[in-house]
Scaffold this motif. Structure first.
Motif, short mmCIF file in Angstrom:
data_model
loop_
_atom_site.label_atom_id
_atom_site.label_comp_id
_atom_site.label_asym_id
_atom_site.label_seq_id
_atom_site.Cartn_x
_atom_site.Cartn_y
_atom_site.Cartn_z
N VAL A 45 -31.16 46.28 26.32
CA VAL A 45 -30.68 47.54 26.88
C VAL A 45 -31.90 48.36 27.28
O VAL A 45 -32.80 48.56 26.47
CB VAL A 45 -29.82 48.31 25.86
CG1 VAL A 45 -29.28 49.59 26.48
CG2 VAL A 45 -28.70 47.44 25.32
N PHE A 100 -32.67 57.17 21.23
CA PHE A 100 -32.08 56.08 22.01
C PHE A 100 -32.04 54.76 21.23
O PHE A 100 -30.97 54.14 21.11
CB PHE A 100 -32.83 55.87 23.34
CG PHE A 100 -32.20 54.81 24.21
CD1 PHE A 100 -31.05 55.09 24.95
CD2 PHE A 100 -32.73 53.54 24.29
CE1 PHE A 100 -30.45 54.13 25.74
CE2 PHE A 100 -32.14 52.57 25.08
CZ PHE A 100 -31.00 52.86 25.81
N THR A 101 -33.17 54.34 20.69
CA THR A 101 -33.22 53.05 19.98
C THR A 101 -32.29 53.03 18.77
O THR A 101 -31.46 52.12 18.66
CB THR A 101 -34.67 52.70 19.58
OG1 THR A 101 -35.45 52.58 20.76
CG2 THR A 101 -34.73 51.40 18.80
N ASP A 120 -29.70 54.84 18.19
CA ASP A 120 -28.31 54.97 18.68
C ASP A 120 -27.79 53.63 19.20
O ASP A 120 -26.64 53.27 18.95
CB ASP A 120 -28.21 56.01 19.79
CG ASP A 120 -28.35 57.43 19.27
OD1 ASP A 120 -28.36 57.63 18.04
OD2 ASP A 120 -28.47 58.35 20.12
N MET A 121 -28.62 52.88 19.93
CA MET A 121 -28.20 51.58 20.46
C MET A 121 -27.96 50.59 19.32
O MET A 121 -26.97 49.84 19.34
CB MET A 121 -29.23 51.01 21.44
CG MET A 121 -29.29 51.72 22.78
SD MET A 121 -27.71 51.71 23.64
CE MET A 121 -27.25 53.43 23.54
N LYS A 139 -34.26 42.89 16.04
CA LYS A 139 -34.42 43.99 16.98
C LYS A 139 -35.88 44.13 17.36
O LYS A 139 -36.78 43.87 16.56
CB LYS A 139 -33.86 45.29 16.43
CG LYS A 139 -34.31 45.63 15.04
CD LYS A 139 -33.49 46.78 14.49
CE LYS A 139 -33.66 46.90 13.01
NZ LYS A 139 -32.60 46.47 12.19
N THR A 183 -38.43 46.69 20.20
CA THR A 183 -38.46 47.81 21.12
C THR A 183 -39.75 47.77 21.91
O THR A 183 -40.81 47.47 21.36
CB THR A 183 -38.36 49.15 20.35
OG1 THR A 183 -37.18 49.13 19.56
CG2 THR A 183 -38.32 50.33 21.28
N VAL A 233 -21.86 49.86 25.10
CA VAL A 233 -23.22 50.23 25.52
C VAL A 233 -23.18 50.91 26.89
O VAL A 233 -23.90 51.88 27.14
CB VAL A 233 -24.13 48.98 25.55
CG1 VAL A 233 -25.43 49.24 26.27
CG2 VAL A 233 -24.39 48.49 24.13
N ASP A 257 -22.77 54.84 27.31
CA ASP A 257 -23.84 55.79 27.02
C ASP A 257 -24.54 56.16 28.32
O ASP A 257 -25.07 55.28 29.00
CB ASP A 257 -24.84 55.17 26.03
CG ASP A 257 -25.83 56.19 25.51
OD1 ASP A 257 -26.47 56.88 26.33
OD2 ASP A 257 -25.99 56.28 24.28
N VAL A 280 -28.16 54.85 29.27
CA VAL A 280 -28.39 53.43 29.58
C VAL A 280 -28.51 53.25 31.09
O VAL A 280 -27.65 53.69 31.85
CB VAL A 280 -27.25 52.55 29.02
CG1 VAL A 280 -27.39 51.12 29.50
CG2 VAL A 280 -27.22 52.62 27.50
N LYS A 302 -28.49 46.82 31.39
CA LYS A 302 -28.18 46.00 30.21
C LYS A 302 -28.13 44.54 30.65
O LYS A 302 -27.62 44.22 31.71
CB LYS A 302 -26.89 46.45 29.54
CG LYS A 302 -25.70 46.41 30.47
CD LYS A 302 -24.61 47.28 29.94
CE LYS A 302 -23.47 47.36 30.92
NZ LYS A 302 -23.81 47.81 32.24
#
Length: 163
Positions: free
Chosen positions: A98, A106-107, A109-110, A123, A125, A153, A156, A159, A162
């Protein structure tokens, strides 16, 4: 099984990229085969013409079902279904990427959003200026679960992409 899924999805994306670059596929084995246009105008011959045809899995003009999901047609069986139903084996760890606005929340929340629908196993980033890329390895049990994750997703507004 997840290694096979990754290979299958990677292979499909490779085919999509190749197809996008070429945009036409030769159809030499077609029943609508003719014997013109391959010979020079100054000498008659009976060489067959190669007819070009758009693939049914054309990424520049995808087929969609009634709900707007992209369809994939298996070239061997000619059966059609949604991409994640045809190309992914379940259960598997599926990689979701994403890309969105680089905000402090952001991170997390995703990750929380995806965790509501499935178990996030890995995960990562990557931050690039005003954008952040969040890559999640998600344990999915079915195509419907995967579509639900992507729909959540997509809601939001931060975003941008994706995969």
């Amino acid at each position: 099984m997840s290694a096979f899924t990754s290979i299958a999805v990677s292979f499909f994306l490779f085919l999509v990229l190749i197809h996008a670059a070429v945009s036409f596929v030769p159809r030499a084995l077609s029943p609508s085969f003719s014997t013109s246009n391959l010979c020079p105008t100054f000498s008659p011959c009976s060489a067959p013409t190669v007819t070009l045809l758009r693939s049914s899995n054309d990424p520049t003009n995808p087929s969609l079902d009634e709900d707007g999901y992209t369809l994939y047609t298996d070239p061997e069986t000619n059966s059609t279904g949604r991409v994640f139903e045809k190309l992914v084996e379940y259960p598997s760890v599926f990689t979701i990427k994403v890309v969105g606005e680089n905000t402090p929340t952001f991170t997390p929340d995703m990750i929380d959003l995806v965790n509501e629908h499935a178990d996030v196993k890995t995960k990562a980033t990557k931050i690039n200026g005003k954008w952040v890329s969040v890559t999640l390895g998600v344990l999915v049990e079915s195509a419907e679960q995967l579509y639900t994750i992507y729909e959540a997703v997509d809601k939001d507004p931060r975003v941008k992409f994706k995969f």
